[in-house]
Design an enzyme around this catalytic site. Sequence first.
Site, short mmCIF file in Angstrom:
data_model
loop_
_atom_site.label_atom_id
_atom_site.label_comp_id
_atom_site.label_asym_id
_atom_site.label_seq_id
_atom_site.Cartn_x
_atom_site.Cartn_y
_atom_site.Cartn_z
N TRP A 1 -6.56 -9.50 -8.40
CA TRP A 1 -5.58 -10.65 -7.44
C TRP A 1 -5.92 -10.39 -6.37
CZ3 TRP A 1 -2.14 -9.98 -2.95
CH2 TRP A 1 -0.48 -10.94 -3.45
N SER B 1 -9.90 -4.49 -8.38
CA SER B 1 -8.39 -4.66 -8.18
C SER B 1 -7.58 -4.18 -9.37
CB SER B 1 -8.33 -5.31 -7.03
OG SER B 1 -7.41 -5.17 -6.84
N MET B 2 -6.98 -5.24 -9.31
CA MET B 2 -5.73 -5.63 -10.26
C MET B 2 -6.31 -5.53 -11.37
SD MET B 2 -2.67 -8.79 -11.40
CE MET B 2 -1.67 -8.03 -12.30
N ASP C 1 -11.47 0.98 2.26
CA ASP C 1 -10.75 0.07 1.55
C ASP C 1 -9.96 0.07 2.18
OD1 ASP C 1 -9.03 -1.49 0.29
OD2 ASP C 1 -10.18 -1.28 -1.80
N HIS D 1 -12.29 -3.58 0.52
CA HIS D 1 -11.95 -4.00 -0.65
C HIS D 1 -12.54 -4.93 -1.60
CE1 HIS D 1 -9.15 -3.65 -3.60
NE2 HIS D 1 -9.42 -5.35 -4.30
#
Length: 276
Positions: free
Chosen positions: A32, A98-99, A227, A256
Site C-alpha cells: 500500500w 508490506s500489506m 523500518d 521499509h
Amino acid sequence: MSTIINKTGSEEIKLHVVDYGTGQPIILIHGWPLSHKSWERQIPALVKAGYRVIAYDRRGFGASCKPWDGYDYDSLASDLHSIIEELKLSQVILAGFSMGGGEVVRYLTNYGDAKIAKAVLISSIIPVVKQHADNPDGVPAEKLEEIAQALQEDRVGFLQDFHKQFYGADKDATAVSQGQLDYDFSIASHAAPQATIKAADAWANTDFRAECANVRIPTLIIHGKKDATVPFETAGQQAHKLIANSIFINYDDAAHGLNITHADRLNEDLIAFLRA
C-alpha cells in the site's frame, strides 16, 4: 498483460495482471498504496533466474477496477485465488510486500496450501501492526487514527510525504532519488480514494497472529531494522516466532522500502531461498 475477472456474486472484479517468463510461478503482491510497478527491480531478476513472474494490481489500485467496497482481506485473498485458478497454477510461490503479506496469510487460511510451495514476506505487516496490551511494540492507535484522518482530509497531501519515511529518506536524503519519490507519488495519488482509505483500515486493524499457524510451508521473512512504517519488532521479528517453518533475515540498515533501497541484496536472498 491481461485482465483476470474475479466473479463474486453479482460483482465482477477486473484485475490487471502481468505475466513474464517460464518455470515455477511466483506471484508478487504489492504494498500500500502502490501497484505492481513497485516490483520493478525484482521482476527482471526473477525472470532471468528462470521463474514465471506474475504480478497484479490490487483492486482499487493501478490499472485494476476500483469498486466502492471489498478491501477487507477475505475479498483481497479471493482476488488472489481467482488469479491462481484462472491461470491454472500449481507449486506457486507467494511473495507479499508490506500489506501484501496479509493476502499471503489470508489465502493460506481460506484456501490452504495445496497449490502453494513457498511463501515470502518482505517488510510485511504480518502478524499485526497496531499496538495492543499484548503487542507493546506495535504502532500506537492514535498514530493510525492520524493517518486515517489525514487520508480523509488531504489524501494527496499525505501521500506526497509518505514515501520519504517509507525509504528512510526523511533521515537520509540519499536513500532514494527524488525521481523515485515522484514516481511513487504519481502511482499512489492515482489510486481510488476509497481504496486507499479502506485498504489502510485493513492493514492497520487486522490481527493475523492466530492465522500464522496456518502457514505451514517454507517461508522467508525479510525485514529492515530501521523500518519506521511497519516496526521490525511487531512484524518481522514476531512473524518469525509465530511461523514455525520460517527463515528470518534482517537488514540492519534498511527502512521499509528495501525492495528499492536494497534491491540487489533482496534479489539475491530471494532467489537463494527459491532455489533451496
